[in-house]
Design an enzyme around this catalytic site. Structure first.
Site, PDB file in Angstrom:
ATOM      1  N   GLN A 230      -1.724   5.649 -10.916  1.00 36.84           N
ATOM      2  CA  GLN A 230      -2.408   6.426  -9.407  1.00 36.84           C
ATOM      3  C   GLN A 230      -2.166   4.517  -8.238  1.00 36.84           C
ATOM      4  O   GLN A 230      -1.990   5.091  -7.571  1.00 36.84           O
ATOM      5  CB  GLN A 230      -3.883   6.434 -10.191  1.00 36.84           C
TER       6      GLN A 230
ATOM      7  N   VAL B 296      -0.317   3.253  -7.493  1.00 39.79           N
ATOM      8  CA  VAL B 296       2.036   3.139  -7.339  1.00 39.79           C
ATOM      9  C   VAL B 296       2.100   4.099  -5.909  1.00 39.79           C
ATOM     10  O   VAL B 296       2.794   4.186  -4.980  1.00 39.79           O
ATOM     11  CB  VAL B 296       2.718   2.399  -7.722  1.00 39.79           C
ATOM     12  N   ARG B 297       0.844   4.865  -6.242  1.00 41.47           N
ATOM     13  CA  ARG B 297       1.170   5.990  -5.655  1.00 41.47           C
ATOM     14  C   ARG B 297       0.601   5.335  -3.656  1.00 41.47           C
ATOM     15  O   ARG B 297       1.244   6.376  -2.707  1.00 41.47           O
ATOM     16  CB  ARG B 297       0.410   7.365  -5.947  1.00 41.47           C
TER      17      ARG B 297
ATOM     18  N   ARG C  85      10.661  -2.362 -20.146  1.00 43.97           N
ATOM     19  CA  ARG C  85      12.470  -1.960 -21.028  1.00 43.97           C
ATOM     20  C   ARG C  85      12.763  -3.144 -21.556  1.00 43.97           C
ATOM     21  O   ARG C  85      13.477  -3.317 -22.008  1.00 43.97           O
ATOM     22  CB  ARG C  85      13.350  -1.604 -19.566  1.00 43.97           C
TER      23      ARG C  85
ATOM     24  N   ASN D 168      -0.819  -5.011   2.833  1.00 47.01           N
ATOM     25  CA  ASN D 168      -1.934  -4.689   4.278  1.00 47.01           C
ATOM     26  C   ASN D 168      -3.389  -4.815   4.682  1.00 47.01           C
ATOM     27  O   ASN D 168      -3.386  -3.674   3.868  1.00 47.01           O
ATOM     28  CB  ASN D 168      -0.750  -5.136   5.737  1.00 47.01           C
TER      29      ASN D 168
ATOM     30  N   ASN E  28      -7.262   2.137   3.178  1.00 44.00           N
ATOM     31  CA  ASN E  28      -6.779   3.259   3.317  1.00 44.00           C
ATOM     32  C   ASN E  28      -7.262   3.883   2.089  1.00 44.00           C
ATOM     33  O   ASN E  28      -7.755   4.573   1.408  1.00 44.00           O
ATOM     34  CB  ASN E  28      -5.081   4.440   3.339  1.00 44.00           C
TER      35      ASN E  28
ATOM     36  N   ARG F 232     -10.535   4.874  -2.760  1.00 48.61           N
ATOM     37  CA  ARG F 232     -10.386   4.612  -4.465  1.00 48.61           C
ATOM     38  C   ARG F 232     -12.086   3.978  -4.524  1.00 48.61           C
ATOM     39  O   ARG F 232     -12.535   3.735  -5.608  1.00 48.61           O
ATOM     40  CB  ARG F 232      -9.337   3.633  -4.819  1.00 48.61           C
TER      41      ARG F 232
END
Ligand code: FAD
Length: 252
Positions: A77, A79-80, A92, A182, A188, A193
């Site tokens: 969520q 990284v959206r 990995r 930033n 936002n 959230r």
């Protein structure tokens, strides 16, 4: 448990924003503007700026957070939010001998649900170990046959086996991430959230982040929080219906 650390932030950020914003309306240069700004002027100008929603000058100030003890559900969520930079622990490259996992409170508080959940995690680890061992043997033989020395064959086989074995891991898997946003992007992020509509885990993270940045720049973040603290609830029909409760929580 979620652990949040504010690793770095732009120093003297509120003054920088005030100077950048003033430059838009001033015939003099930024150095002169900075010299003319004392703490009181910075606070009153920034306060005005935040009330006017003149947001682009706040992009000059950035914050870098280190977060641990969160699930991959949360980071998916997180990284959206595209106006940010991320560095996340890689499955990995890092072999998870015993992976940690996050249990949602509703599952943790239900005896049978918790039992099913914990058994599934144990099973996942067992299957991961088994698959990575099987693939390791296959890749190791392949690289030995290709004339790699033992150390090189082992390193390559280890990496290639875990990068596929990790597909078995669940969303609950614990992860670590460093990210930079930033101030405008953060506003936002908080709007979306800190809202009751956001899932509990990312909401918990957002609230902890808000507490951290408010300690550093209280004027800049004076109106930060879920959308409803500055106007009507932006969620329309999906509203939680608890606007007074939410405002009280974030305005104090
Ligand atoms: C309660 C909730 C439920 C959600 N459910 C879902 C879901 O079911 N499925 C799903 O896929 N996502 C879902 N999301 C994720 C959501 O759609 C956004 O991807 C996420 O919240 C990031 O927000 P953002 O785009 O505003 O942030 P950022 O990506 O940081 O963008 C910040 C702002 O920049 C502008 N911007 C950025 N990129 C562009 C662009 N390409 N074009 C125009 N303007 C741009 C926009 O104004 C944007 O608000 C959900 C989010 C929340 C809070």
């Amino acid at each position: 448990m979620v652990k949040v650390e504010l690793l770095r932030y732009t120093p003297d950020g509120e003054k920088l924003i005030a100077a950048a914003a003033r430059l838009c309306y001033s015939p003099i240069g930024v150095n002169e503007i900075e010299e003319s700004l004392n703490e009181e002027k910075v606070e009153s100008f920034l306060s005005l700026l935040m009330d006017l929603n003149h947001e682009s000058p706040i992009e000059h100030v950035t914050f870098t957070f280190g977060v641990e003890g969160v699930s991959r559900t949360l980071t998916h969520q997180l990284v959206r939010h595209r106006i940010a930079s991320f560095s996340q622990q890689s499955q990995r490259y890092v072999k998870l001998e015993q992976f940690e996992y996050i249990i949602p409170p509703a599952i943790a508080n239900n005896k049978r649900a918790r039992e099913i959940f914990e058994n599934a995690m144990k099973e996942d680890q067992k299957n991961y170990n088994e698959i990575s061992n099987l693939l390791f043997n296959e890749y190791y033989s392949k690289y030995i046959n290709l004339n790699y020395n033992e150390k090189e064959a082992r390193n390559k086989a280890e990496k290639e086996s875990i990068e596929d074995a990790r597909y078995i891991f669940p969303n609950a898997c614990e992860t670590k991430i460093v990210f930079t946003m930033n101030a405008r992007s953060l506003m936002n992020f908080f709007k979306l959230r800190c809202c009751n509509r956001a899932q509990w885990e990312i909401r918990e993270l957002a609230i902890l982040m808000l507490i951290e940045v408010k300690k550093i720049y209280p004027t800049l973040f004076k109106n930060a929080g879920p959308g409803c603290i500055n106007g009507p609830c932006p969620e329309g029909k999906m509203t939680c219906g608890k606007i007074s409760e939410v405002r009280e929580k974030f305005m104090t």
